[in-house]
Motif scaffolding. Structure first.
Motif, PDB file in Angstrom:
ATOM      1  N   SER A   3       0.740  -1.120  -0.122  1.00 16.93           N
ATOM      2  CA  SER A   3      -0.087   0.023  -0.028  1.00 16.93           C
ATOM      3  C   SER A   3       0.831   1.146   0.120  1.00 16.93           C
ATOM      4  CB  SER A   3      -0.944   0.111   1.310  1.00 16.93           C
ATOM      5  OG  SER A   3      -1.786  -1.051   1.259  1.00 16.93           O
ATOM      6  N   GLY A   4       2.169   1.220  -0.471  1.00 13.78           N
ATOM      7  CA  GLY A   4       2.982   2.348  -0.595  1.00 13.78           C
ATOM      8  C   GLY A   4       3.828   2.421   0.698  1.00 13.78           C
ATOM      9  N   THR A   5       3.835   1.428   1.959  1.00  8.79           N
ATOM     10  CA  THR A   5       4.585   2.073   3.060  1.00  8.79           C
ATOM     11  C   THR A   5       6.224   2.026   2.716  1.00  8.79           C
ATOM     12  OG1 THR A   5       4.852  -0.464   3.516  1.00  8.79           O
ATOM     13  CG2 THR A   5       2.807   0.439   4.401  1.00  8.79           C
ATOM     14  N   ASN A   6       6.611   1.307   1.731  1.00 10.67           N
ATOM     15  CA  ASN A   6       8.210   1.669   1.534  1.00 10.67           C
ATOM     16  C   ASN A   6       8.035   3.009   0.876  1.00 10.67           C
ATOM     17  OD1 ASN A   6       9.374  -0.596   2.412  1.00 10.67           O
ATOM     18  ND2 ASN A   6       8.469  -1.729   0.615  1.00 10.67           N
ATOM     19  N   TRP A   7       7.303   3.481   0.113  1.00 11.39           N
ATOM     20  CA  TRP A   7       7.224   4.986  -0.488  1.00 11.39           C
ATOM     21  C   TRP A   7       6.958   6.055   0.703  1.00 11.39           C
ATOM     22  CZ3 TRP A   7       3.122   7.163  -4.141  1.00 11.39           C
ATOM     23  CH2 TRP A   7       3.003   8.303  -4.538  1.00 11.39           C
ATOM     24  N   VAL A   8       6.359   5.713   1.707  1.00 11.01           N
ATOM     25  CA  VAL A   8       5.908   6.885   2.724  1.00 11.01           C
ATOM     26  C   VAL A   8       7.246   6.741   3.507  1.00 11.01           C
ATOM     27  CG1 VAL A   8       4.711   6.950   5.032  1.00 11.01           C
ATOM     28  CG2 VAL A   8       3.458   6.549   2.843  1.00 11.01           C
ATOM     29  N   ALA A   9       7.752   5.662   3.808  1.00 10.51           N
ATOM     30  CA  ALA A   9       9.257   5.617   4.490  1.00 10.51           C
ATOM     31  C   ALA A   9      10.314   6.649   3.847  1.00 10.51           C
ATOM     32  CB  ALA A   9       9.567   4.205   4.786  1.00 10.51           C
ATOM     33  N   GLY A  10      10.411   6.220   2.443  1.00 11.69           N
ATOM     34  CA  GLY A  10      11.377   6.893   1.691  1.00 11.69           C
ATOM     35  C   GLY A  10      10.951   8.386   1.636  1.00 11.69           C
ATOM     36  N   LEU A  11       9.684   8.899   1.751  1.00 10.52           N
ATOM     37  CA  LEU A  11       9.376  10.391   1.808  1.00 10.52           C
ATOM     38  C   LEU A  11       9.729  10.966   3.110  1.00 10.52           C
ATOM     39  CD1 LEU A  11       5.913  10.166  -0.103  1.00 10.52           C
ATOM     40  CD2 LEU A  11       8.066  11.436  -0.873  1.00 10.52           C
ATOM     41  N   LEU A  12       9.738  10.147   4.121  1.00 11.07           N
ATOM     42  CA  LEU A  12      10.180  10.662   5.469  1.00 11.07           C
ATOM     43  C   LEU A  12      11.454  10.778   5.505  1.00 11.07           C
ATOM     44  CD1 LEU A  12       7.618   8.589   7.657  1.00 11.07           C
ATOM     45  CD2 LEU A  12       7.330  11.075   7.108  1.00 11.07           C
ATOM     46  N   HIS A  95       2.249   7.556  14.686  1.00  6.24           N
ATOM     47  CA  HIS A  95       2.031   6.435  13.476  1.00  6.24           C
ATOM     48  C   HIS A  95       1.680   7.165  12.285  1.00  6.24           C
ATOM     49  CE1 HIS A  95       1.628   3.029  16.324  1.00  6.24           C
ATOM     50  NE2 HIS A  95       1.629   3.984  17.350  1.00  6.24           N
ATOM     51  N   PHE A  96       1.908   6.632  11.276  1.00  7.35           N
ATOM     52  CA  PHE A  96       1.537   6.787   9.720  1.00  7.35           C
ATOM     53  C   PHE A  96       0.629   5.820   9.260  1.00  7.35           C
ATOM     54  CE2 PHE A  96       5.202   9.467  10.333  1.00  7.35           C
ATOM     55  CZ  PHE A  96       4.528  10.826   9.942  1.00  7.35           C
ATOM     56  N   TYR A  97      -0.593   5.933   8.972  1.00  5.74           N
ATOM     57  CA  TYR A  97      -1.380   5.082   8.479  1.00  5.74           C
ATOM     58  C   TYR A  97      -1.947   5.162   7.057  1.00  5.74           C
ATOM     59  CZ  TYR A  97      -6.063   2.681   7.966  1.00  5.74           C
ATOM     60  OH  TYR A  97      -7.139   1.989   7.425  1.00  5.74           O
ATOM     61  N   VAL A  98      -1.555   4.167   6.278  1.00  6.41           N
ATOM     62  CA  VAL A  98      -1.672   4.210   4.679  1.00  6.41           C
ATOM     63  C   VAL A  98      -2.540   3.538   4.338  1.00  6.41           C
ATOM     64  CG1 VAL A  98      -0.198   4.198   2.499  1.00  6.41           C
ATOM     65  CG2 VAL A  98       0.928   4.601   4.591  1.00  6.41           C
TER      66      VAL A  98
END
Length: 277
Positions: A3-12, A95-98
């Motif tokens: 669901s894009g969790t790796n993407w969110v981590a990359g953006l962070l 927490h970041f919820y995607v």
């Protein structure tokens, strides 16, 4: 997951004050703790030992995550990418919820499992074996025969139920957090909105942590943070991340099975107005 969790981590991680390292063991440890607490022949089944067990888990979780600071010592925020249901493991944490359309999650998850020979194990390693053989023999098999991807009823139904469970858990936690009943903070993100306006969404994430977005590095395809960095190679980890990709593989049985298991959740989450899709 998917669901894009790796993407969110990359953006962070584009922000100098954030260190969000890869997926950790917290979810697996949490599952084990919960299983142990249900065993009535162990003394940890009752208080005060249940409380001691819980305190021990929280201390271990904190120590594990804080130990990641060695990867980026100058960061003031440190966290990991745990692709599990939204549930607070440690009080006072952020927490970041995607959330992503469950049908796209299923599509991406199916290709991921085909690529790794259904590493999740039985019963699907066996029931989906013919799918796996076709895919490993020809990576474009389901691109050329899209109607055959979702022909295993048990796989579609189980995946739909899992997505619905994740969604309902997230909805419950968000409601309790908003009511002040949980000692956590949650930033909710929709995968589809990341695709259409990643700059706005990552700014929201930085503000959530009280950080200045201006100090973050720009998004790029090199660090896999730019929308559209994925590709159409079905046998690669970062395959197509388009919204609505499930429509390329839909068939009538898939529609029926998914609607019966999670159609109401799709409507509640705002992905459909009704079941006429």
């Amino acid at each position: 997951m998917r669901s894009g969790t790796n993407w969110v981590a990359g953006l962070l991680n584009l922000h100098p004050d954030i260190n969000c390292v890869g997926e950790g063991p917290l979810g697996h440890l949490r599952t084990t703790i919960d299983q142990v607490k249900r065993l009535d022949y162990l003394y940890t089944y009752k208080q005060p030992y249940t409380g001691v067990l819980e305190e021990g888990f929280q201390e271990l979780a904190r120590r594990l995550v804080i130990s990641l600071s060695r990867e980026k010592p100058e960061a003031v925020w440190v966290g990991d990418n745990t692709s599990r249901q939204l549930w607070p493991y440690v009080p006072g944490t952020c927490h970041f919820y995607v959330l992503r359309d469950g049908r796209d999650v299923l599509t991406s998850w199916t290709f991921h499992q085909l690529r790794i020979n259904f590493d999740i194990g039985e019963p699907f390693r066996t029931s989906m074996a013919s799918h796996t053989q076709k895919f490993l023999g020809d990576r474009d098999y389901f691109t050329n025969n899209p109607e055959q991807l979702f022909t295993d009823e048990a796989w579609v139904r189980q995946s739909a139920r899992t997505w619905k469970d994740y969604y309902l858990t997230g909805k419950h936690v968000l409601a309790r957090e908003a009511a002040g009943d949980m000692d956590i903070r949650v930033c909710a993100i929709r995968y589809e909105e990341l695709l259409t306006n990643a700059e706005r969404e990552r700014t929201k994430m930085y503000h959530f942590l009280d950080l200045d977005p201006a100090t973050a590095s720009p998004m790029s395809t090199d660090n896999k943070t730019m929308p559209g960095f994925s590709h159409n190679r079905p046998d690669w980890f970062h395959r197509s991340g388009k919204a609505g990709d499930w429509k390329n593989y839909v068939n009538d049985n898939f529609r029926s099975w998914f609607k019966e298991e999670a159609g109401d959740a799709l409507i509640e989450a705002g992905y459909e107005e009704n079941n006429n899709w």
